[in-house]
Design a protein around this motif. Structure first.
Motif, PDB file in Angstrom:
ATOM      1  N   GLY A   1       0.940  -0.708  -0.089  1.00  0.00           N
ATOM      2  CA  GLY A   1       0.026  -0.148  -0.262  1.00  0.00           C
ATOM      3  C   GLY A   1       0.926   1.275   0.147  1.00  0.00           C
ATOM      4  O   GLY A   1       0.686   2.212  -0.719  1.00  0.00           O
TER       5      GLY A   1
ATOM      6  N   ALA B   1      -8.745  -1.290  -7.342  1.00  0.00           N
ATOM      7  CA  ALA B   1      -7.887  -1.332  -5.676  1.00  0.00           C
ATOM      8  C   ALA B   1      -9.284  -1.543  -4.953  1.00  0.00           C
ATOM      9  O   ALA B   1      -9.367  -1.729  -3.939  1.00  0.00           O
ATOM     10  CB  ALA B   1      -8.174  -0.065  -5.661  1.00  0.00           C
TER      11      ALA B   1
ATOM     12  N   GLY C   1      -2.465  -0.940   5.289  1.00  0.00           N
ATOM     13  CA  GLY C   1      -2.770  -0.969   3.549  1.00  0.00           C
ATOM     14  C   GLY C   1      -3.666  -0.652   3.263  1.00  0.00           C
ATOM     15  O   GLY C   1      -4.322  -0.333   1.696  1.00  0.00           O
ATOM     16  N   SER C   2      -5.232  -0.987   3.415  1.00  0.00           N
ATOM     17  CA  SER C   2      -6.004  -1.090   2.926  1.00  0.00           C
ATOM     18  C   SER C   2      -6.800   0.828   2.793  1.00  0.00           C
ATOM     19  O   SER C   2      -7.480   1.160   2.026  1.00  0.00           O
ATOM     20  CB  SER C   2      -7.486  -1.410   3.822  1.00  0.00           C
TER      21      SER C   2
ATOM     22  N   LEU D   1      -4.863   3.312   2.639  1.00  0.00           N
ATOM     23  CA  LEU D   1      -4.417   3.804   1.921  1.00  0.00           C
ATOM     24  C   LEU D   1      -4.609   3.550   0.528  1.00  0.00           C
ATOM     25  O   LEU D   1      -4.509   4.487   0.005  1.00  0.00           O
ATOM     26  CB  LEU D   1      -2.457   3.051   1.766  1.00  0.00           C
ATOM     27  N   LEU D   2      -5.418   2.672   0.465  1.00  0.00           N
ATOM     28  CA  LEU D   2      -6.264   2.425  -1.287  1.00  0.00           C
ATOM     29  C   LEU D   2      -7.237   2.934  -1.241  1.00  0.00           C
ATOM     30  O   LEU D   2      -7.814   3.651  -2.220  1.00  0.00           O
ATOM     31  CB  LEU D   2      -5.589   0.884  -1.573  1.00  0.00           C
TER      32      LEU D   2
ATOM     33  N   TYR E   1       2.967   1.683  -3.480  1.00  0.00           N
ATOM     34  CA  TYR E   1       1.556   1.256  -4.397  1.00  0.00           C
ATOM     35  C   TYR E   1       1.230   2.813  -4.722  1.00  0.00           C
ATOM     36  O   TYR E   1       1.028   3.614  -5.885  1.00  0.00           O
ATOM     37  CB  TYR E   1       0.412   0.762  -4.387  1.00  0.00           C
ATOM     38  N   THR E   2       1.481   3.381  -3.553  1.00  0.00           N
ATOM     39  CA  THR E   2       0.503   4.755  -3.286  1.00  0.00           C
ATOM     40  C   THR E   2       1.382   6.470  -3.737  1.00  0.00           C
ATOM     41  O   THR E   2       1.066   7.773  -2.770  1.00  0.00           O
ATOM     42  CB  THR E   2      -0.279   5.487  -2.004  1.00  0.00           C
TER      43      THR E   2
ATOM     44  N   ILE F   1      -9.257  -4.444  -1.682  1.00  0.00           N
ATOM     45  CA  ILE F   1      -9.445  -3.677  -0.131  1.00  0.00           C
ATOM     46  C   ILE F   1     -10.482  -4.899   0.060  1.00  0.00           C
ATOM     47  O   ILE F   1     -10.288  -5.534   1.061  1.00  0.00           O
ATOM     48  CB  ILE F   1      -9.936  -2.841  -0.044  1.00  0.00           C
TER      49      ILE F   1
END
Length: 563
Positions: free
Chosen positions: A88, A182, A163-164, A166-167, A91-92, A186
């Protein structure tokens, strides 16, 4: 369905989930260089090993092997969350946080758990009281998870939740481009999280059965939807995040944000105004489909002309986008509308051609015939009139020559060399003393060895025009021009050229026009000579000052540091 058949189904589902995770690993291997891909591969590897070890453990009734397979499955769950958090972050566009001491602590929890699990028989900090407790014909087991084990499992769930989040932030910030994929990733964290919590807190009629493994089928299926055949790793939010840091939304010119495959993943409002098709086009699309040229071509030419609104020309600015780890995540193209500037340049080129060639040639003809008339006419009045034509023609010819000099200065590339200043000044004094015998031109150079590192052509043009202005514009029958050259005062040093005359004061309007840098209908100069001086000084990065002391005093200071 019989209990035995249900048990077989759970084993098959667990092993199938492992197979699906291995397939995703193989698929992601080819995209391992993309942001976040390596970390998600770590997550998938944990899932594959967990599902396989637990599926096999359900078939093994030998206590020692069963306990070993159970320990492997337990540890894999502990690694899933930290791997997902790292995915996360990377990727972001927050991959720099992975290299901080704080994330070192995150990674340290599962690694420490491995060490404690290996030595658990000595201290019992992870689990105790392991024993087989078969159900549904499977080798299920019960054991008491100790505080560290509970912490490690909940820590894994917590890091996966971060992490979720962040997505989710990427979905909210960057619109539909990443929304479906995404969202699937999630949601994929929900089934294993539910399974772990049910097993950890012994909820349900069969608490000894770890339902996380078969639930991983849903997890793998959602991840496969997100990654296989989509642009989940072809584009990523890191590109847009880095673009935002460059002030994307504050730019009033068309902006294209490109991923590493030269696909347009975002545009600003101005782009949608200038290129209406981008408003209705579903991103990502290739840059070539929008502009008709590839990125390499744009970077080579530096501009693009498009057939819209009668033809528009844009200068191209290219900026590479990198994440905090200096890895490329795409690029940003800004198009600056230079249509009016190019049209103005074309008009100036035509006018310059007319002044440099047509006007010069025609005034030569006029002057030649007027001189013949002046010599042949017997009537004194007519002869004087012919002489007036000759003088006017010569002035126009001089203007044409100065325009050419002006353009040459503008186009010239600086070619500096070290000059002996006295030689340059003596040459100018000699030239104007010979051509204007009525003028008194003197020079004073404080040091015969005074040198300056500058462009000799521009310097000569500058001094020539200063002396010529002083001589030609004099209303006195005996013009006086004095050139004083000295070292400029500290701290910058350099050389100071002071040109003094005995003329009337240069009109304030002339000076203000130069300082403004442009002429207007209400404020304009009387000639081009001072403009040539102005642009020569600008070209040499010098300073030009005006004064008056019983005559005009023009001071040009050239610093060696600026050459």
């Amino acid at each position: 369905m019989t209990p035995e058949a249900l048990g077989v189904g759970i084993v098959i589902a667990s092993i199938a989930a492992s197979g699906g995770a291995l397939y995703l690993l193989q698929y992601l291997y080819h995209k391992r260089d993309r942001s976040g891909a390596g970390w998600f591969m770590g997550n998938m590897a944990s899932v594959a090993v967990f599902c396989l070890s637990y599926g096999l453990a359900l078939l093994v009734f030998e206590p020692m092997i069963r306990a070993t397979l159970g320990a492997v499955a337990f540890l894999c769950v502990c690694f899933m969350g930290p791997f997902f958090l790292a995915f996360g972050l990377d990727y972001t566009g927050r991959g720099d946080l992975i290299r901080t001491p704080l994330f070192g602590i995150v990674a340290g929890v599962p690694l420490l758990t491995v060490g404690l699990a290996v030595t658990n028989s000595v201290h019992g900090l992870v689990w105790t009281d392991f024993q087989l407790d078969p159900v549904l014909g499977l080798a299920t087991a019960t054991y008491t998870v100790q505080p560290w084990g509970i912490f490690a499992l909940l820590f894994s769930i917590g890091t996966a939740a971060v992490g979720s989040l962040l997505l989710i932030g990427a979905i909210l910030s960057y619109g539909p481009l990443y929304r479906r994929e995404a969202t699937a990733v999630i949601l994929s964290t929900v089934p294993p999280t539910v399974g772990v919590l049910l097993w950890l807190f012994e909820v349900g009629p069969v608490p000894q059965l770890h339902l996380t493994a078969p639930l991983m089928l849903i997890h793998v299926a959602l991840d496969a939807y997100a990654f296989v055949g989509t642009h989940m790793f072809e584009t990523n939010p890191a590109t847009q995040r880095m673009a935002e840091r460059t002030g994307l939304d504050s730019l009033s010119d068309p902006v294209f944000v490109l991923d590493t495959e030269q696909q347009v993943v975002r545009v600003n409002d101005r782009t949608e105004d200038v290129f209406p098709t981008t408003r209705s086009t579903s991103l990502p699309v290739s840059l070539e489909s929008v502009l008709g040229v590839r990125l390499e071509t744009l970077r080579e030419t530096g501009e693009i002309t498009l057939d819209m609104n009668g033809g528009m020309t844009f200068a191209v600015s290219y900026t590479q986008l990198t994440d905090p780890g200096s890895d490329s995540v795409g690029s940003m193209i800004v198009l600056y509308d230079v249509t009016k500037e190019r049209q103005r340049r074309q008009r100036l080129a035509v006018l310059n051609r007319i002044l440099r060639h047509n006007l010069r040639n025609e005034t030569t003809v006029i002057s030649g015939y007027a001189e013949l008339l002046e010599a042949d006419l017997a009537d004194p009045q007519q002869s004087t009139q012919a002489g007036t034509i000759v003088a006017a023609s010569d002035r126009l010819h001089s203007i044409a020559e100065k325009v050419r000099s002006f353009e040459d200065i503008q186009d010239r590339v600086i070619q500096s060399e070290t000059l002996l200043v006295v030689d340059i000044v003596d040459e100018i004094v000699q030239t104007y003393s010979d051509n204007h015998t009525e003028a008194t031109i003197t020079r004073t150079v404080t040091s015969a060895d005074l040198r300056l590192h500058t462009d000799p052509v521009i310097l000569s043009t500058l001094l020539n025009n200063l002396v010529e202005n002083a001589v030609v514009h004099s209303e006195s029958a005996d013009p006086v021009v004095r050139i004083v050259v000295s070292e400029a005062s500290e701290p910058e040093g350099g050389v100071c050229f002071e040109i003094r005359d005995n003329n009337h004061r240069i009109p304030v309007q002339e000076i203000e026009t130069l300082r403004a840098g442009e002429e207007t209908p209400l404020q304009h100069g009387q000639g081009i000579g001072l403009w040539i001086v102005y642009w020569c000084v600008r070209k040499l990065h010098g300073d030009l000052d005006f004064g008056y002391d019983d005559g005009n005093v023009l001071i040009v200071t050239l610093s060696p540091r600026q050459q």
